[in-house]
Design a protein around this motif. Sequence first.
Motif, mmCIF file in Angstrom:
data_model
loop_
_atom_site.group_PDB
_atom_site.id
_atom_site.type_symbol
_atom_site.label_atom_id
_atom_site.label_comp_id
_atom_site.label_asym_id
_atom_site.label_seq_id
_atom_site.Cartn_x
_atom_site.Cartn_y
_atom_site.Cartn_z
ATOM 1 N N GLU A 7 0.829 -1.203 0.000
ATOM 2 C CA GLU A 7 0.000 0.000 0.000
ATOM 3 C C GLU A 7 0.864 1.254 0.000
ATOM 4 O O GLU A 7 0.606 2.214 -0.754
ATOM 5 C CB GLU A 7 -0.901 -0.035 1.235
ATOM 6 N N LEU A 8 1.905 1.241 0.809
ATOM 7 C CA LEU A 8 2.788 2.403 0.897
ATOM 8 C C LEU A 8 3.580 2.590 -0.390
ATOM 9 O O LEU A 8 3.752 3.717 -0.865
ATOM 10 C CB LEU A 8 3.735 2.246 2.091
ATOM 11 N N ARG A 9 4.067 1.504 -0.975
ATOM 12 C CA ARG A 9 4.807 1.621 -2.240
ATOM 13 C C ARG A 9 3.919 2.155 -3.355
ATOM 14 O O ARG A 9 4.346 2.984 -4.170
ATOM 15 C CB ARG A 9 5.391 0.264 -2.637
ATOM 16 N N ARG A 10 2.687 1.679 -3.416
ATOM 17 C CA ARG A 10 1.767 2.180 -4.440
ATOM 18 C C ARG A 10 1.514 3.680 -4.265
ATOM 19 O O ARG A 10 1.447 4.433 -5.250
ATOM 20 C CB ARG A 10 0.448 1.411 -4.377
ATOM 21 N N MET A 44 10.645 8.536 -4.990
ATOM 22 C CA MET A 44 9.465 7.718 -4.724
ATOM 23 C C MET A 44 8.944 7.005 -5.973
ATOM 24 O O MET A 44 8.453 5.880 -5.906
ATOM 25 C CB MET A 44 8.382 8.579 -4.089
ATOM 26 N N GLY A 45 9.057 7.646 -7.122
ATOM 27 C CA GLY A 45 8.611 7.016 -8.338
ATOM 28 C C GLY A 45 9.455 5.835 -8.765
ATOM 29 O O GLY A 45 9.043 5.048 -9.622
ATOM 30 N N LEU A 46 10.630 5.705 -8.169
ATOM 31 C CA LEU A 46 11.558 4.631 -8.522
ATOM 32 C C LEU A 46 11.546 3.481 -7.522
ATOM 33 O O LEU A 46 12.298 2.515 -7.691
ATOM 34 C CB LEU A 46 12.979 5.180 -8.644
ATOM 35 N N ASP A 219 -0.052 0.712 -11.691
ATOM 36 C CA ASP A 219 1.018 0.390 -10.760
ATOM 37 C C ASP A 219 1.409 -1.084 -10.867
ATOM 38 O O ASP A 219 0.537 -1.952 -11.004
ATOM 39 C CB ASP A 219 0.579 0.688 -9.317
ATOM 40 N N PRO A 220 2.704 -1.399 -10.791
ATOM 41 C CA PRO A 220 3.130 -2.798 -10.946
ATOM 42 C C PRO A 220 2.659 -3.723 -9.829
ATOM 43 O O PRO A 220 2.693 -4.942 -9.996
ATOM 44 C CB PRO A 220 4.661 -2.709 -10.982
#
Length: 225
Positions: A7-10, A44-46, A219-220
């Motif tokens: 959730e945080l990565r997304r 963050m986008g990476l 999102d991946p």
Amino acid sequence: MSARQIELRRAARALGRHGLVHAYGHCSLRLDAERFLVCAARPMGLIAPGEAGTVVHVHGPLPDGVLGEVRVHQQVYRRRPDVGAVVRSMPPRLMALGTARRVPSPRHGFGAYFGDGIALWDDPQLVRSDAAAARLAEQLGAGKALVMRGNGAVVAAGSIQHAVVLTWYLEDAARVELEVLAAGLQDASVILSAAECAQRATTAGLIFERMWEHLTAGDPEDVHA
């Protein structure tokens, strides 16, 4: 924990994908009364699928490898048991407006979500001491958003989804404010009343859910893919 990490990565990647952060910025979500999870200390986008964030204690020193301004998150969580997530962002239009010591007024629907006011932190320096972070959290108070003069913004909300969506709303409010000013319409442009803001700033009709879906599309680690 794995679901919260995803959730945080997304959230982090959504903020990067939509230009609300770049090389700088970070987001976090509360795990419990004493701990929160902050995203990896990189653009963050990476942040890659599976790349873990770091657990930080609300009280105590920052762990090694955690960015210095994460102490802002600590201080907000200490004061605000209602806050479940914090986003530290660099929205470009809001950045421009902040250099003039201005914050967006609630002129349109998305601005209505900040009808209770947006705080201004009148200092362009990085917040890398506990004392400065505490003052910033006090300046934020019970509000949703704080504009840092020439240095981006902080948004606090009940969930990471709401914090990300509110960050997008805040930047759109800055867009409208700048366009009104550029057109010379500031005297004619109507600012929503407190009653209008309260009515318009709804959560009904999947308002936040639909914007979250839009911001995280592609999102991946999309759980619905």
